[in-house]
Design a protein around this motif. Structure first.
Motif, PDB file in Angstrom:
ATOM      1  N   LEU A  81       0.855  -1.179   0.000  1.00 19.30           N
ATOM      2  CA  LEU A  81       0.000   0.000   0.000  1.00 19.30           C
ATOM      3  C   LEU A  81       0.896   1.235   0.000  1.00 19.30           C
ATOM      4  O   LEU A  81       1.636   1.474   0.955  1.00 19.30           O
ATOM      5  CB  LEU A  81      -0.885  -0.031   1.252  1.00 19.30           C
ATOM      6  CG  LEU A  81      -1.813   1.162   1.441  1.00 19.30           C
ATOM      7  CD1 LEU A  81      -2.924   1.150   0.410  1.00 19.30           C
ATOM      8  CD2 LEU A  81      -2.403   1.154   2.847  1.00 19.30           C
ATOM      9  N   VAL A  82       0.817   1.994  -1.071  1.00 19.94           N
ATOM     10  CA  VAL A  82       1.641   3.196  -1.164  1.00 19.94           C
ATOM     11  C   VAL A  82       0.887   4.359  -0.540  1.00 19.94           C
ATOM     12  O   VAL A  82      -0.257   4.642  -0.919  1.00 19.94           O
ATOM     13  CB  VAL A  82       1.958   3.529  -2.642  1.00 19.94           C
ATOM     14  CG1 VAL A  82       2.813   4.788  -2.725  1.00 19.94           C
ATOM     15  CG2 VAL A  82       2.685   2.380  -3.285  1.00 19.94           C
ATOM     16  N   VAL A  83       1.519   5.000   0.429  1.00 24.15           N
ATOM     17  CA  VAL A  83       0.924   6.193   1.019  1.00 24.15           C
ATOM     18  C   VAL A  83       1.968   7.301   0.953  1.00 24.15           C
ATOM     19  O   VAL A  83       3.088   7.132   1.450  1.00 24.15           O
ATOM     20  CB  VAL A  83       0.512   5.965   2.492  1.00 24.15           C
ATOM     21  CG1 VAL A  83      -0.273   7.162   3.010  1.00 24.15           C
ATOM     22  CG2 VAL A  83      -0.299   4.691   2.648  1.00 24.15           C
ATOM     23  N   ALA A  84       1.615   8.400   0.321  1.00 28.71           N
ATOM     24  CA  ALA A  84       2.562   9.506   0.218  1.00 28.71           C
ATOM     25  C   ALA A  84       2.694  10.162   1.592  1.00 28.71           C
ATOM     26  O   ALA A  84       1.696  10.518   2.220  1.00 28.71           O
ATOM     27  CB  ALA A  84       2.093  10.517  -0.821  1.00 28.71           C
ATOM     28  N   ALA A  85       3.946  10.326   2.027  1.00 32.56           N
ATOM     29  CA  ALA A  85       4.200  10.823   3.382  1.00 32.56           C
ATOM     30  C   ALA A  85       3.755  12.273   3.552  1.00 32.56           C
ATOM     31  O   ALA A  85       3.540  12.740   4.658  1.00 32.56           O
ATOM     32  CB  ALA A  85       5.682  10.688   3.707  1.00 32.56           C
ATOM     33  N   ASN A 136       5.819   6.505   0.967  1.00 35.99           N
ATOM     34  CA  ASN A 136       6.574   7.069  -0.162  1.00 35.99           C
ATOM     35  C   ASN A 136       6.783   8.576  -0.022  1.00 35.99           C
ATOM     36  O   ASN A 136       6.138   9.229   0.788  1.00 35.99           O
ATOM     37  CB  ASN A 136       5.817   6.756  -1.460  1.00 35.99           C
ATOM     38  CG  ASN A 136       6.661   7.008  -2.687  1.00 35.99           C
ATOM     39  OD1 ASN A 136       7.880   6.899  -2.639  1.00 35.99           O
ATOM     40  ND2 ASN A 136       6.008   7.351  -3.784  1.00 35.99           N
ATOM     41  N   LYS A 137       7.675   9.072  -0.843  1.00 29.58           N
ATOM     42  CA  LYS A 137       7.983  10.505  -0.943  1.00 29.58           C
ATOM     43  C   LYS A 137       8.604  11.053   0.333  1.00 29.58           C
ATOM     44  O   LYS A 137       8.378  12.212   0.690  1.00 29.58           O
ATOM     45  CB  LYS A 137       6.717  11.316  -1.302  1.00 29.58           C
ATOM     46  CG  LYS A 137       6.005  10.838  -2.571  1.00 29.58           C
ATOM     47  CD  LYS A 137       5.063  11.867  -3.124  1.00 29.58           C
ATOM     48  CE  LYS A 137       4.237  11.294  -4.276  1.00 29.58           C
ATOM     49  NZ  LYS A 137       3.351  12.266  -4.886  1.00 29.58           N
ATOM     50  N   ALA A 148       7.246  16.017   4.116  1.00 30.09           N
ATOM     51  CA  ALA A 148       6.843  14.652   4.480  1.00 30.09           C
ATOM     52  C   ALA A 148       6.637  14.574   5.985  1.00 30.09           C
ATOM     53  O   ALA A 148       7.405  15.130   6.755  1.00 30.09           O
ATOM     54  CB  ALA A 148       7.928  13.671   4.049  1.00 30.09           C
ATOM     55  N   ASN A 149       5.557  13.891   6.374  1.00 33.34           N
ATOM     56  CA  ASN A 149       5.260  13.791   7.803  1.00 33.34           C
ATOM     57  C   ASN A 149       4.905  12.338   8.154  1.00 33.34           C
ATOM     58  O   ASN A 149       3.732  11.986   8.313  1.00 33.34           O
ATOM     59  CB  ASN A 149       4.097  14.750   8.118  1.00 33.34           C
ATOM     60  CG  ASN A 149       3.868  14.885   9.606  1.00 33.34           C
ATOM     61  OD1 ASN A 149       4.401  14.105  10.398  1.00 33.34           O
ATOM     62  ND2 ASN A 149       3.065  15.869   9.998  1.00 33.34           N
ATOM     63  N   PRO A 193       9.765   3.183   4.910  1.00 33.34           N
ATOM     64  CA  PRO A 193       9.905   4.488   4.280  1.00 33.34           C
ATOM     65  C   PRO A 193      10.659   4.343   2.957  1.00 33.34           C
ATOM     66  O   PRO A 193      11.696   3.678   2.915  1.00 33.34           O
ATOM     67  CB  PRO A 193      10.748   5.292   5.282  1.00 33.34           C
ATOM     68  CG  PRO A 193      10.960   4.398   6.463  1.00 33.34           C
ATOM     69  CD  PRO A 193      10.649   3.005   6.061  1.00 33.34           C
ATOM     70  N   VAL A 194      10.118   4.913   1.909  1.00 31.57           N
ATOM     71  CA  VAL A 194      10.788   4.821   0.601  1.00 31.57           C
ATOM     72  C   VAL A 194      10.702   6.147  -0.144  1.00 31.57           C
ATOM     73  O   VAL A 194       9.885   7.016   0.196  1.00 31.57           O
ATOM     74  CB  VAL A 194      10.165   3.725  -0.318  1.00 31.57           C
ATOM     75  CG1 VAL A 194      10.291   2.352   0.291  1.00 31.57           C
ATOM     76  CG2 VAL A 194       8.715   4.035  -0.639  1.00 31.57           C
TER      77      VAL A 194
END
Ligand code: GDP
Length: 591
Positions: free
Chosen positions: A172-176, A203-204, A210-211, A237-238
């Motif tokens: 599951l990709v979640v943008a930070a 991601n990001k 990013a948080n 974290p990526v």
């Protein structure tokens, strides 16, 4: 009167909540709407929201007692698993995990798939050029991982709807910087329903805003508690952009794979799912198949949905010809007669004759389904013919944006020209028809129109239960033609009545055991044994039913022409009197 008590967990799906209260999910959704919460059937709502809804239905919600034991997971057992249920435990060997990437739009699914492919694909292969076949494999420390390369829920949902369920693990990709969004929640619901473990790729993380902690909090609220907080969900974290954390992600996938039962019998029944398929002008049908059990060999006969054929060639994701493909291996194949749908299950059969028989049966079943959908649609059209409905509301789903535009344009054009009825397109989107669409159609009394898409099995079931019409087309002209006819109140019912004859009752004979028989003269057309009949008395219809017997001079006959006399018995009706008029008719299918 005190309210009934109901125990609710800290978060509950709308469907489960409705089930607990013994009400229809639609009613629950309507109540949520009236409280300002727009939730779909698969959505999870928190205890407080659920309690408000429960109260509206006369329940007093109390928090569920914490169960020490893990709740037994309820979910779907994919069809392919059911089909290999007969495999012996001893024959099952570990196979590479199959991973799909889900997440909210723009959170970086495509970028992540690219980053993974670039960093690990074809290690040691000169050039390492990969083809896009909808799936690829990467290697980490000598172990393979299969990635489904068609991001987005549509593919995953399509597969699930057909019971195929290609994936063993969901990343599951979640943008930070953006956090949990609606499609993130949807993805979680899908994965949970399919009982597929989730790994979160945060991601990001390279972005200054990013948080990660905020996202972890949001995830924890959705019962995905990060492992560093003592939970079971691995959060990696990526940065897809900077290709950071990719190896950690792959390591985590293998870790999760090791604790899951990801096995198959490479020597067993050959079965798998269609990842994608298209018609290539030069090569014919090109389909990507993911083998899920057994070993697929070039030259075998394959049935996939309603397509079949003897395989003429097989290639891996690098475009290299291969002779066979074992469990979890994606291959692109040539030789199918038709383009199967993504998510269709495929299997190997003995010969082409068997394949043809299977396909014929499936096609018939499909036709029956479409026919029944049409019937209920006619009902709706009839309703606005009678003035009950003044607006034709439509929900349109199409395969690609490029098909939506002309459809919307043409429909709006029709609407402008229509005097009596307004057309309103509630929304038009790409993708298959899913449960959400049916929900909305039901709540807003709209018709669902699909163009070059399918209605998911769950959606069809729901539509049947809710009496929602789903109409599927593959030619724009037919679609607009039907709407135009509907607007003019001209849409033909599935069956039209065809009058075939008329007879006068001249005498009535009581016959023992049979009841009464009418002695008639046919005055128009013919009287037919296998027809329907209506009995008129003084202009009123007294009976409508079927002919039970037809005799001419004591002989059983099939038909009696005008000018001749006959004896007619009516099914379950004996109150015939001299002077009655019989009208014979049949119901004939249109189109
Ligand atoms: P998808 O819709 O989920 O497939 O998202 P995409 O992969 O298309 O990415 C959406 C946007 O986010 C693109 O502009 C990407 O360049 C950007 N993006 C993706 N991953 C990262 C990342 O790790 N860091 C940053 N800064 N941007 C990223």
């Amino acid at each position: 009167m005190s309210a009934k008590q109901i125990e609710l967990p800290s978060a509950i799906g709308v469907r489960d909540l409705a089930q607990k209260m013994g009400i229809s999910p639609i009613d629950a959704i309507k109540k949520l709407m009236s409280n300002g919460v727009m939730a779909s059937i698969n959505q999870t709502i928190d205890f407080d929201t659920a309690a408000i809804v429960a109260a509206e239905f006369g329940f007093d919600a109390v928090p569920e007692k914490q169960e020490v034991e893990e709740k037994k997971e309820v979910g779907e057992v994919p069809l392919w698993r059911q089909k290999i249920a007969g495999e012996k435990e001893a024959d099952l060997l570990p196979r590479p995990p199959v991973v799909t990437i889900l997440g909210h739009v723009d959170h970086g699914k495509t970028s992540l798939l690219d980053a993974i492919r670039k960093t690990n694909v074809a290690a040691g292969e000169a050039g390492g050029i990969t083809q896009h076949i909808g799936a690829y494999q990467v290697e980490r420390e000598g172990r393979l991982i299969t990635f489904l390369d068609t991001p987005g829920h549509a593919a995953f949902t399509a597969m699930r709807a057909r019971g195929a369920q290609g994936a063993d693990i969901v990343v599951l990709v979640v943008a930070a910087d953006d956090g949990v969004m609606p499609q993130t929640r949807e993805a979680i619901a899908h994965a949970k329903a399919a009982r597929v473990p989730i790994i979160v790729a945060l991601n990001k993380i390279d972005k200054p805003n990013a948080n990660p902690d905020r996202v972890k909090n949001q995830l924890a609220e959705l019962e995905l508690v990060p492992d560093e907080w003592g939970g079971n969900t691995i959060v990696v974290p990526v940065s897809a952009k900077q290709k950071m954390g990719i190896d950690d992600l792959l390591a985590s996938i293998l870790l999760v794979a090791d604790s899951s039962d990801i096995r198959a019998n490479p020597n067993g029944k050959v079965i798998g799912s269609v990842i994608e398929a298209e018609l290539d002008k030069a090569k014919g049908v090109v389909a990507t198949l993911l083998v899920q059990n057994g070993t697929l060999k070039n030259g075998q006969v394959v049935v996939a949905g309603t397509a079949y054929g003897r395989l003429k060639a097989m290639f891996d994701y690098r475009g290299k010809p291969v002779a066979k493909a074992g469990p979890s291996m994606p291959v692109s194949v040539l030789g199918l007669s038709d383009v199967p749908a993504a998510g269709d299950l495929f299997e190997v059969v003995e010969n082409e004759r068997t394949a043809r028989e299977i396909v014929l049966k499936r096609q018939e079943a499909q036709k029956a389904q479409v026919a029944s959908a049409k019937m209920s649609l006619e009902d709706l059209f009839a309703r606005f013919k009678s003035g009950e409905v003044k607006e034709l509301r439509l929900i349109i789903k199409a395969d690609v944006q490029g098909s939506l535009e002309p459809i919307i344009k043409e429909i709006n054009e029709l609407g402008k020209n229509s005097q009596e009825i307004a057309i309103k397109i509630l929304y038009a989107e790409t993708g298959n028809i899913g449960e959400n669409d049916v929900m909305l159609a039901s709540a807003s009394k709209a018709i669902l129109i699909g163009f070059n898409v399918q209605a998911e099995v769950s959606a069809r079931r729901l539509a049947e239960a809710e009496g929602v019409s789903i109409r599927l087309y593959d030619i724009i002209y037919r679609l607009t033609e039907d709407i135009e006819k509907a607007l003019k109140g001209m849409l033909q019912p599935e069956f039209v009545e065809k009058r075939i004859g008329k007879a006068h009752v001249l005498a009535v004979f009581p016959i023992s055991k049979v009841g009464k028989v009418a002695g008639c003269r046919v005055v128009e057309g013919e009287a037919r044994r296998n027809s329907k009949v209506r009995l008129f008395r003084g202009g009123d219809i007294v009976y409508e039913g079927e002919v039970a017997s037809l005799k001419h001079e004591k002989e059983d006959v099939r038909e009696v022409r005008a000018g001749m006399e006959c004896g007619v018995g009516l099914k379950n009706f004996h109150d015939i009197v001299v002077g009655d008029i019989l009208e014979f008719y049949t119901l004939e299918k249109t189109g």
